[in-house]
Design an enzyme around this catalytic site. Structure first.
Site, PDB file in Angstrom:
ATOM      1  N   CYS A 119      35.357  15.889  51.421  1.00  0.00           N
ATOM      2  CA  CYS A 119      34.866  14.669  50.770  1.00  0.00           C
ATOM      3  C   CYS A 119      33.616  14.126  51.445  1.00  0.00           C
ATOM      4  CB  CYS A 119      35.937  13.589  50.788  1.00  0.00           C
ATOM      5  SG  CYS A 119      37.434  14.066  49.954  1.00  0.00           S
ATOM      6  N   HIS A 252      33.591   5.704  51.694  1.00  0.00           N
ATOM      7  CA  HIS A 252      34.262   6.692  50.839  1.00  0.00           C
ATOM      8  C   HIS A 252      35.467   6.025  50.181  1.00  0.00           C
ATOM      9  CE1 HIS A 252      36.091  10.207  49.275  1.00  0.00           C
ATOM     10  NE2 HIS A 252      37.013  10.329  50.215  1.00  0.00           N
ATOM     11  N   ASN A 282      40.129   8.807  44.216  1.00  0.00           N
ATOM     12  CA  ASN A 282      39.275   9.487  45.187  1.00  0.00           C
ATOM     13  C   ASN A 282      38.583  10.665  44.488  1.00  0.00           C
ATOM     14  OD1 ASN A 282      38.222  11.067  47.212  1.00  0.00           O
ATOM     15  ND2 ASN A 282      40.012  10.952  48.539  1.00  0.00           N
TER      16      ASN A 282
HETATM   17  N1  ACO Z   1      55.066   7.543  44.477  1.00  0.00           N
HETATM   18  C1  ACO Z   1      56.176   7.027  44.988  1.00  0.00           C
HETATM   19  N2  ACO Z   1      56.612   7.293  46.231  1.00  0.00           N
HETATM   20  C2  ACO Z   1      55.857   8.112  46.983  1.00  0.00           C
HETATM   21  C3  ACO Z   1      54.673   8.697  46.502  1.00  0.00           C
HETATM   22  C4  ACO Z   1      54.281   8.393  45.187  1.00  0.00           C
HETATM   23  N3  ACO Z   1      53.156   8.868  44.634  1.00  0.00           N
HETATM   24  N4  ACO Z   1      54.125   9.450  47.484  1.00  0.00           N
HETATM   25  C5  ACO Z   1      54.936   9.354  48.541  1.00  0.00           C
HETATM   26  N5  ACO Z   1      55.998   8.551  48.248  1.00  0.00           N
HETATM   27  C6  ACO Z   1      57.097   8.154  49.085  1.00  0.00           C
HETATM   28  C7  ACO Z   1      57.310   9.090  50.255  1.00  0.00           C
HETATM   29  O1  ACO Z   1      58.113  10.193  49.862  1.00  0.00           O
HETATM   30  C8  ACO Z   1      58.011   8.197  51.248  1.00  0.00           C
HETATM   31  O2  ACO Z   1      59.356   8.102  50.905  1.00  0.00           O
HETATM   32  P1  ACO Z   1      60.478   8.085  52.067  1.00  0.00           P
HETATM   33  O3  ACO Z   1      60.200   6.832  52.859  1.00  0.00           O
HETATM   34  O4  ACO Z   1      61.745   8.031  51.282  1.00  0.00           O
HETATM   35  O5  ACO Z   1      60.271   9.332  52.847  1.00  0.00           O
HETATM   36  C9  ACO Z   1      57.378   6.826  51.006  1.00  0.00           C
HETATM   37  O6  ACO Z   1      56.784   6.889  49.699  1.00  0.00           O
HETATM   38  C10 ACO Z   1      56.313   6.450  52.006  1.00  0.00           C
HETATM   39  O7  ACO Z   1      55.447   7.547  52.189  1.00  0.00           O
HETATM   40  P2  ACO Z   1      54.269   7.494  53.199  1.00  0.00           P
HETATM   41  O8  ACO Z   1      53.584   8.831  53.176  1.00  0.00           O
HETATM   42  O9  ACO Z   1      54.719   6.962  54.505  1.00  0.00           O
HETATM   43  O10 ACO Z   1      53.352   6.393  52.512  1.00  0.00           O
HETATM   44  P3  ACO Z   1      52.021   5.782  53.053  1.00  0.00           P
HETATM   45  O11 ACO Z   1      52.131   4.322  53.131  1.00  0.00           O
HETATM   46  O12 ACO Z   1      51.503   6.544  54.253  1.00  0.00           O
HETATM   47  O13 ACO Z   1      51.023   6.094  51.856  1.00  0.00           O
HETATM   48  C11 ACO Z   1      49.326   7.631  51.253  1.00  0.00           C
HETATM   49  C12 ACO Z   1      50.802   7.424  51.466  1.00  0.00           C
HETATM   50  C13 ACO Z   1      48.868   6.720  50.126  1.00  0.00           C
HETATM   51  C14 ACO Z   1      49.101   9.093  50.862  1.00  0.00           C
HETATM   52  C15 ACO Z   1      48.564   7.293  52.555  1.00  0.00           C
HETATM   53  O14 ACO Z   1      49.147   7.953  53.638  1.00  0.00           O
HETATM   54  C16 ACO Z   1      47.128   7.664  52.482  1.00  0.00           C
HETATM   55  O15 ACO Z   1      46.355   7.091  51.740  1.00  0.00           O
HETATM   56  N6  ACO Z   1      46.666   8.630  53.311  1.00  0.00           N
HETATM   57  C17 ACO Z   1      45.295   9.050  53.289  1.00  0.00           C
HETATM   58  C18 ACO Z   1      45.108   9.993  52.176  1.00  0.00           C
HETATM   59  C19 ACO Z   1      43.674  10.282  51.916  1.00  0.00           C
HETATM   60  O16 ACO Z   1      42.851   9.417  51.973  1.00  0.00           O
HETATM   61  N7  ACO Z   1      43.403  11.538  51.593  1.00  0.00           N
HETATM   62  C20 ACO Z   1      42.157  12.011  51.220  1.00  0.00           C
HETATM   63  C21 ACO Z   1      41.121  11.780  52.285  1.00  0.00           C
HETATM   64  S1  ACO Z   1      39.986  13.029  52.393  1.00  0.00           S
HETATM   65  C22 ACO Z   1      39.427  13.246  50.945  1.00  0.00           C
HETATM   66  O17 ACO Z   1      38.924  12.302  50.418  1.00  0.00           O
HETATM   67  C23 ACO Z   1      39.629  14.577  50.271  1.00  0.00           C
END
Ligand code: ACO
Length: 336
Positions: A119, A252, A282
């Protein structure tokens, strides 16, 4: 890598974007995977994203974005002698999407290549174009950042599906009389690469059919919040500027929480921070040019303003640039 422009003035004189027509809401995604609008909005700030049609590849959205940027700069494709497409979803590995675009745009004298930096690709490509123009190798560059990530997502994996969208943006870079780029900071940490990867996409595991994005969201989140701040701080320091000097902050667009964290930590107020992740998700390399276009459309991005852009992504990679916004290139129409 970090450095300043050393007085050579190269700026952005044209800007254009294109997103697919199809809008996909969180509610629609909840029909495919176990998720909800409430969860997605609360954890990411994303409300909807654009998704390419089945027969749409990157060049189909990159070309209109490129044409719009050239029109905006008041120049034609034949005058471009460097064309870089930053993407992780080219039409195919070769011919490169940049070569396809060079042909369609009539950029017969252009060096054309695709650039792969996750990205952060747009930031890397802009820095390269700056360097080639400042070094006297190129006169006018077209940099396209774009991705159709929907093609490489597992549509049954809720942890990645809800985050991404498709889109492209393009900028024209050339010598300018005033303003222009002031400095860059770019980096990579391959040790963290395992947290965001596309296993079946190259020579290592080509035979395996697994060609979908895999991500450890929590690790990427930690990485993102760290580098969004450290990279911005480093480039500001190197340029002898303070965060208070920044008029427009273009981070970003990965996740609203990451943007809010970085802006708060840096001390950049909300009204100077560009956010459109709610409408596009994104879009990877398309994210920063799409945000620049939104900032210009709503009147926040104007001639003479100091713009701070920071990207981060797969690699893991990151990159920042400081630019004094200008439209006064050699062929510019003068539109702000
Ligand atoms: N819908 C519902 N529940 C979900 C989903 C979803 N889409 N995805 C995950 N969950 C659940 C998980 O299974 C977990 O359940 P559990 O507690 O029973 O195990 C719970 O939600 C919490 O999951 P976490 O991964 O801890 O949630 P978090 O608050 O970390 O948010 C997220 C997840 C949004 C992916 C976050 O970690 C994030 O934004 N990370 C960065 C991702 C990113 O920016 N990637 C791209 C960057 S590089 C590029 O741009 C290519």
């Amino acid at each position: 890598m970090i450095g300043t422009a050393n007085g050579v003035r190269v700026g952005i004189t044209g800007l254009g974007t294109c997103v697919p027509e199809r809008v996909v809401s969180n509610d629609e995604l909840a029909r495919y995977v176990d998720t909800s609008d409430e969860w997605i909005v609360e954890r990411t700030g994303i409300r909807e994203r654009r998704i390419a049609a089945e027969d749409q590849a990157l060049s189909d959205i990159a070309l209109p974005a490129a044409e719009a940027a050239l029109r905006d700069a008041g120049v034609d494709g034949a005058s471009v002698d460097l064309l870089i497409v930053a993407t992780v979803t080219p039409d195919m590995m070769f011919p490169t999407t940049s070569a396809i675009l060079a042909d369609r745009l009539g950029a017969r004298d252009a060096a054309a290549y695709d650039l792969l930096a996750g990205c952060t690709g747009f930031m890397y490509a802009v820095a390269q174009a700056y360097g080639m123009i400042a070094g006297g190798l190129a006169r006018r560059a077209l940099v396209v950042g774009g991705d159709v990530l929907s093609k490489i997502l597992d549509w049954s994996d809720r942890s990645t599906l809800v985050l991404f969208g498709d889109g492209a943006g393009a900028v024209v870079l050339e010598p300018v009389a005033r303003g222009g780029f002031l400095g860059f900071e770019l980096g990579a940490d391959g040790a963290g690469g395992e947290h965001l990867w596309l296993p079946g996409s190259g020579s290592r595991r080509f035979e395996e059919p697994d060609s979908y994005v895999k991500m450890n969201g929590r690790e990427v989140f930690k990485f993102a919040t760290r580098v969004m701040v450290s990279s911005a701080t480093a480039v500001l320091e190197r340029c002898g500027l303070d965060v208070a000097d920044v008029d427009v902050y273009v981070p970003h667009q990965a996740n609203r929480r990451i943007i809010d964290y970085a802006a708060a930590k840096l001390g950049i107020p909300q009204e100077r921070t560009i956010v459109n992740v709610d409408r596009y998700g994104n879009t990877s390399s398309g994210s920063i040019p799409l945000a620049l276009a939104d900032a210009r459309a709503d009147g926040r991005l104007r001639e003479g303003q100091l713009v701070l852009m920071t990207g981060m992504g797969a690699g893991l990679t990151w990159g920042s640039a400081l630019v004094e916004w200008t439209t006064n290139g050699s062929g510019a129409s003068g539109a702000a």
